[in-house]
Design a protein around this motif. Structure first.
Motif, short mmCIF file in Angstrom:
data_model
loop_
_atom_site.label_atom_id
_atom_site.label_comp_id
_atom_site.label_asym_id
_atom_site.label_seq_id
_atom_site.Cartn_x
_atom_site.Cartn_y
_atom_site.Cartn_z
N ASP A 9 0.53 -0.98 0.21
CA ASP A 9 0.39 0.04 -0.01
C ASP A 9 0.72 1.16 -0.03
O ASP A 9 1.88 1.17 0.05
CB ASP A 9 -1.23 0.16 1.46
CG ASP A 9 -1.78 0.50 1.10
OD1 ASP A 9 -1.79 1.87 1.26
OD2 ASP A 9 -2.86 0.83 1.75
N ASP A 10 0.22 2.15 -0.45
CA ASP A 10 1.17 3.64 -1.40
C ASP A 10 1.45 4.23 0.67
O ASP A 10 1.75 5.36 0.70
CB ASP A 10 1.01 4.09 -1.82
CG ASP A 10 -0.18 4.36 -2.88
OD1 ASP A 10 -1.44 4.26 -1.56
OD2 ASP A 10 -0.50 5.39 -3.33
N GLU A 11 0.10 4.29 1.32
CA GLU A 11 0.22 4.59 2.48
C GLU A 11 1.25 3.99 4.01
O GLU A 11 -0.10 3.43 4.02
CB GLU A 11 -1.67 4.77 2.42
CG GLU A 11 -2.51 5.80 1.42
CD GLU A 11 -3.68 5.96 2.23
OE1 GLU A 11 -3.81 6.44 3.04
OE2 GLU A 11 -4.56 6.23 0.88
N GLY A 32 6.49 -8.43 5.03
CA GLY A 32 7.35 -7.31 4.41
C GLY A 32 6.08 -6.32 4.57
O GLY A 32 4.85 -6.88 4.14
N GLU A 33 6.65 -5.74 3.84
CA GLU A 33 6.05 -4.16 2.93
C GLU A 33 6.26 -3.65 1.58
O GLU A 33 7.57 -3.71 1.40
CB GLU A 33 5.80 -2.84 4.19
CG GLU A 33 4.85 -3.11 5.75
CD GLU A 33 5.03 -2.42 6.56
OE1 GLU A 33 5.27 -1.42 5.47
OE2 GLU A 33 4.87 -2.43 8.13
N ALA A 34 5.55 -2.88 1.26
CA ALA A 34 6.10 -2.23 0.10
C ALA A 34 4.53 -1.33 -0.29
O ALA A 34 3.80 -1.57 0.00
CB ALA A 34 5.47 -3.37 -1.40
N ALA A 35 5.57 -0.47 -1.19
CA ALA A 35 4.76 1.00 -0.99
C ALA A 35 3.92 0.28 -2.55
O ALA A 35 3.30 2.12 -2.82
CB ALA A 35 5.64 2.39 -0.68
N MET A 58 -2.38 2.47 -6.64
CA MET A 58 -0.76 3.32 -6.96
C MET A 58 -0.44 3.49 -8.17
O MET A 58 -0.46 3.24 -8.84
CB MET A 58 0.21 1.57 -5.76
CG MET A 58 -0.53 0.97 -4.89
SD MET A 58 0.41 -0.91 -4.28
CE MET A 58 -0.33 -1.60 -5.67
N PRO A 59 0.59 4.42 -7.01
CA PRO A 59 1.43 5.55 -8.45
C PRO A 59 2.36 4.95 -9.47
O PRO A 59 2.12 5.13 -10.36
CB PRO A 59 2.01 6.42 -7.72
CG PRO A 59 2.99 5.55 -6.57
CD PRO A 59 1.47 4.74 -6.01
N LEU A 60 3.23 3.64 -9.52
CA LEU A 60 3.92 3.57 -10.78
C LEU A 60 3.54 1.58 -11.31
O LEU A 60 2.94 1.76 -12.59
CB LEU A 60 5.83 2.99 -9.92
CG LEU A 60 6.56 4.60 -9.64
CD1 LEU A 60 7.34 3.75 -8.85
CD2 LEU A 60 6.29 5.28 -11.03
N MET A 61 2.64 1.37 -10.54
CA MET A 61 2.36 -0.11 -10.41
C MET A 61 1.25 -0.04 -9.44
O MET A 61 1.21 -0.55 -8.85
CB MET A 61 3.28 -1.25 -10.58
CG MET A 61 2.22 -2.65 -11.03
SD MET A 61 4.02 -4.35 -11.24
CE MET A 61 5.08 -3.53 -12.27
N ASP A 62 0.12 0.37 -10.53
CA ASP A 62 -1.37 -0.48 -9.75
C ASP A 62 -1.54 -2.04 -8.99
O ASP A 62 -0.18 -3.18 -9.81
CB ASP A 62 -2.37 -0.56 -10.71
CG ASP A 62 -3.09 -1.49 -11.99
OD1 ASP A 62 -2.40 -2.27 -11.79
OD2 ASP A 62 -3.15 -0.15 -12.40
#
Length: 216
Positions: A9-11, A32-35, A58-62
């Protein structure tokens, strides 16, 4: 071993909230986490999570493209649980069509979030039938009816598909049709194979898009 979960999640606040809820469970561990969706594939390769909790926007790859990438890269991919703000989000529907195992609303109660992770990890799909009906009604597929006709489902298989579309589990279908659970599993497997569906979610989407099951 506890169920391992990758949060995407980007938040940062959303990730922190989900981590606090899931890590509080003795049988679940956030590994793990990814934005952004662009980071998912390498993290899945490294961590091999059981479940990926995936934001769709999400901004780069949804989350749709990230779901496709993960499912294409692994013969036994992790379960993908789409996490969204709005249940009628078009992105959610496309993620389900791409192969996600279900979706969860960000405003869900903590107990519902924990249940969702456990449910998809067990191999079940997590759907909100009412929301899925509305989404399918808005995204009809003209070729879906012909594909369903070519599948040539038996009478019992059509009964099972209708009940799947209502969101019933195998045990609930068994009770409704007065069948053994193993018999229902066999019918579900046959339905998926005939429809060329990866999982229950895709089979249910096909049922609604074809008009075999109608919203409401």
């Amino acid at each position: 071993m506890p169920l391992s979960v990758l949060l995407v999640d980007d938040e940062p606040l959303v990730r922190a909230g989900l981590r606090a809820i899931l890590d509080a469970q003795p049988d679940i561990e956030v590994t793990g986490e990814a934005a952004d969706g662009a980071a998912v594939l390498p993290l899945v390769r490294q961590l091999r999570p059981d479940v990926v909790a995936m934001d769709v926007r999400m901004p780069l790859m949804d989350g749709i493209e990230a779901t496709r990438a993960v499912l294409a890269a692994f013969p036994e991919p992790p379960k993908i649980l789409v996490v969204t703000t709005f249940e009628n989000d078009e992105y959610v529907y496309e993620a389900l069509r791409a192969g996600a195992d279900g979706f969860l609303l960000k405003r869900a109660h903590p107990a519902e979030i924990v249940h969702a992770v456990r449910l998809v990890a067990s191999g079940s799909s997590l759907l909100f039938p009412a929301a899925l009906r509305r989404l399918a009604a808005e995204h009809g597929n003209p070729g879906a009816r012909a594909a369903l006709e070519r599948a040539a489902l038996t009478g019992r298989e059509t009964d099972v598909l209708r009940l799947m579309a209502r969101g019933l589990s195998n045990s609930e279908i068994a009770e409704h049709l007065v069948l053994g659970t193993e018999t229902v599993k066999t019918h579900v497997s046959a339905v998926l194979a005939k429809l060329g569906a990866r999982d229950r979610t895709q089979a249910v989407i096909a049922a609604y898009e074809s008009g075999f099951v109608t919203p409401g």
